[in-house]
Design an enzyme around this catalytic site. Structure first.
Site, PDB file in Angstrom:
ATOM      1  N   HIS A 509       8.236   4.162 -13.961  1.00  0.00           N
ATOM      2  CA  HIS A 509       8.834   3.692 -12.710  1.00  0.00           C
ATOM      3  C   HIS A 509      10.258   3.185 -12.936  1.00  0.00           C
ATOM      4  O   HIS A 509      10.721   2.305 -12.211  1.00  0.00           O
ATOM      5  CB  HIS A 509       7.968   2.585 -12.090  1.00  0.00           C
ATOM      6  CG  HIS A 509       6.617   3.051 -11.643  1.00  0.00           C
ATOM      7  ND1 HIS A 509       5.642   2.194 -11.166  1.00  0.00           N
ATOM      8  CD2 HIS A 509       6.073   4.298 -11.597  1.00  0.00           C
ATOM      9  CE1 HIS A 509       4.551   2.890 -10.861  1.00  0.00           C
ATOM     10  NE2 HIS A 509       4.795   4.161 -11.115  1.00  0.00           N
ATOM     11  N   TYR A 510      10.943   3.721 -13.918  1.00  0.00           N
ATOM     12  CA  TYR A 510      12.302   3.260 -14.206  1.00  0.00           C
ATOM     13  C   TYR A 510      13.255   3.652 -13.077  1.00  0.00           C
ATOM     14  O   TYR A 510      13.065   4.660 -12.389  1.00  0.00           O
ATOM     15  CB  TYR A 510      12.777   3.782 -15.558  1.00  0.00           C
ATOM     16  CG  TYR A 510      12.662   5.266 -15.775  1.00  0.00           C
ATOM     17  CD1 TYR A 510      13.690   6.124 -15.408  1.00  0.00           C
ATOM     18  CD2 TYR A 510      11.521   5.827 -16.357  1.00  0.00           C
ATOM     19  CE1 TYR A 510      13.593   7.489 -15.612  1.00  0.00           C
ATOM     20  CE2 TYR A 510      11.418   7.187 -16.570  1.00  0.00           C
ATOM     21  CZ  TYR A 510      12.453   8.016 -16.189  1.00  0.00           C
ATOM     22  OH  TYR A 510      12.356   9.370 -16.379  1.00  0.00           O
TER      23      TYR A 510
END
Length: 578
Positions: A509-510
């Site tokens: 989820h960067y």
């Protein structure tokens, strides 16, 4: 009823007839692209945002969509939930998943395939919360319409198996309330979220949203590697004019924007690709660009800043009872800033094929990926990895039966940065996320691990735990899993702060690198440049909801509709489709 509603209505009618049609007439290899071509919009990146964006823009414009990878429809592993971890462990040059390792030592993946991250993730589908929508300044009604446009094609209600149902009941029993049932909405409590896997375990990705596209309005080229964005000037202000890209045989192609005030180049290359491409094109921190010999178009220090990855920590729970194969389906949205989820079954066990038993592949917990956390980095040789693989292969299947219950930190508040290593757009940039640098992130992780312990001890989950396998033992077992490249110096993993630091990994989820206010304005225009926008997760200051993919797809549709409305104002409603 406006033009966009009418177009979407007829597109949805067609989708029922095209449920498995994937041979889009407008897609092909970049080697077949013309040397020079002209378009109204050039979208760099056929990912989670780029596909819905390009499909929407094609309703009224000529669009070029450039994807550096291949088609998900040509790789059966991508579309099959049972092979989720196989894709992540594939390190070949043509893999849909391109591995990178952050400077923190956490192994990660970036997509290299049409559909982007929706092709390699765990499939959970959930919207952003109402507060998030208000904070970023989106129109709530248009946001709901865009979510529904996406959901009609790619989102499904999962049927819970016994293990996932036990996780859900355990969360409720331990106070993660209320019970919100099945919903796409982000609401505190426990819920069953959507999934992009259907009842047959088949993955539906952002690439499926290209069914909405007007075929005459779009060209899509695979294995198109953008070298740089081309600029002209309006006085002293840079103006995007087109792009240079290369095909798989190294041939150079140029795509220019048609004349017109509404025409634009749009970066949708993701949280690594978009800041990387801006820098390679001369937009970014001037000193860094000059150090690599890049001509500076615009000194924009915010490019590459604000990089964040939501830290994830998981507890392995061996089960005395058989468990179903499942990825993320249930989430506990706590009030202390941690999300509790789980995955179970044969994704963590051996795969069978006509060739016999294959080596065990644990995806993000696998020695095949080079994750040997207890061995110092310089000692992680191919031979050491092979020994770890063989050791895991000798463990009886029953000992590996079970699943992981994980927690992911909200936000996060810790941030890092991205920088170029070289001038190769195919190479990974250097990225640092600074996991747990902010004390609130560490506090939330500890609270999340404690919440997992309560779920594991709950009556609802008792069927899937050994009575003599205490939680501290689970911590010890999990701490020995090779989940990252950090050097563990020893100590008691029951000290939860240390456990969080030692076992941190990613849930992909960067975000950040082209954030609103630093690199783009609230309409995603690059500051100080005309005819250039960034529309993807690199613009986020925090991850939306419990999983960003639904919101990234929504953003592509939302901004596509907004851009076409702006175009109608500039050109008038009577302009014919090109």
């Amino acid at each position: 009823m406006d033009i966009f509603t009418v177009a979407s209505f007829f597109a949805v009618l067609c989708i029922a007839q095209q449920a498995r049609a994937v041979n889009y007439t407008f897609m092909g290899e970049a080697v077949h692209a013309p040397p020079v071509a002209y378009y109204d919009y050039i979208v760099i990146g056929g990912g989670t945002a780029g596909c819905p964006l390009a499909a929407t823009l094609s309703e009224r414009s000529r669009v070029l969509l450039l994807e550096r990878g291949g088609s998900p429809y040509d790789d059966g592993r991508v579309l099959n939930m049972a092979h989720f971890s196989d894709v992540l462990a594939d390190t070949s040059a043509g893999s849909p998943s391109q591995r990178f390792v952050s400077e923190d030592g956490v192994i990660n993946s970036r997509p290299r395939v049409l559909g982007g991250g929706s092709c390699i993730n765990a499939g959970f589908f959930t919207r952003a919360g109402a507060g998030y929508v208000r904070a970023v300044g989106w129109d709530p009604r248009e946001v709901v319409a865009a979510y529904r446009w996406v959901e009609d094609v790619v989102a499904f209600q999962p049927a819970l198996g016994p293990w996932q149902a036990a996780v859900r009941r355990g969360l409720l029993e331990t106070g993660v309330v209320p019970d919100n049932g099945f919903t796409y909405d982000h609401i505190p409590g426990t819920k069953v979220g959507g999934s992009i896997f259907d009842a047959d375990g088949r993955r539906h990705t952002a690439a499926d949203l290209l069914r909405y596209a007007r075929p005459e309005g779009i060209d899509l080229f695979f294995r198109a590697r953008v070298a740089r964005i081309l600029f002209g000037y309006k006085g002293t202000k840079p103006v995007a004019r087109g792009v240079v890209y290369r095909d798989s045989q190294g041939n150079t192609h140029v795509a220019y924007l048609n004349r017109g005030a509404a025409n634009e180049v749009i970066l949708s290359a993701g949280a690594l690709g978009s800041p990387q491409q801006l820098m390679l094109s001369g937009i970014g921190p001037a000193d860094h660009l000059r150090s690599l010999g890049i001509d500076v178009i615009l000194d924009l220090p915010g490019v590459g800043q604000g990089m964040s990855d939501n830290p994830m920590n998981a507890i392995y729970v061996p089960s005395p009872s058989p468990v179903e194969v499942s990825l993320i389906q249930v989430v506990g949205i706590t009030r202390f800033g941690s999300y509790i989820e789980g995955a179970s079954g044969a994704n963590w066990n051996s795969h069978q094929s006509g060739a016999g038993t294959q080596p065990r592949n644990f995806g993000m917990f696998s020695p095949q990926t080079g994750q040997l956390a207890t061995v110092p980095p310089k000692q992680r040789t191919p031979e050491a990895i092979a020994r770890a693989v063989e050791a895991m292969n000798q463990v009886p299947d029953a000992a590996l039966r079970g699943g992981f219950i994980l927690e992911k930190v909200l936000g996060p508040q810790s941030t890092g940065h991205l920088a170029l290593r070289n001038l190769d757009p195919d190479d990974n940039p250097s990225v640092t996320f600074n996991y747990f640098a902010h004390p609130d992130d560490l506090r939330r992780c500890v609270a999340g691990i404690s919440a997992i312990e309560r779920v594991i001890r709950s009556r609802a989950f008792s069927r899937f735990t050994y009575p003599n396998f205490a939680f501290p033992t689970m911590l010890n077992v999990t701490a020995d899993f090779p989940v990252n490249l950090m050097y563990h110096r020893g100590g008691d993993p029951r000290a939860l702060e240390q456990f969080c630091r030692d076992t941190v990994t990613t849930i992909w989820h960067y975000h950040g690198g082209c954030q609103v206010g630093r690199v783009v304005d609230r309409d995603y225009r690059v500051l100080g440049v005309d005819a250039l926008r960034v529309i993807d997760g690199s613009t986020f200051n925090a991850s939306p909801g419990t999983n960003p993919q639904a919101t990234v797809m929504m953003l592509g549709r939302y901004m596509g509709v907004k851009l076409l409305k702006e175009r109608m104002v500039v050109e008038g409603p009577c302009r014919k489709n090109p």
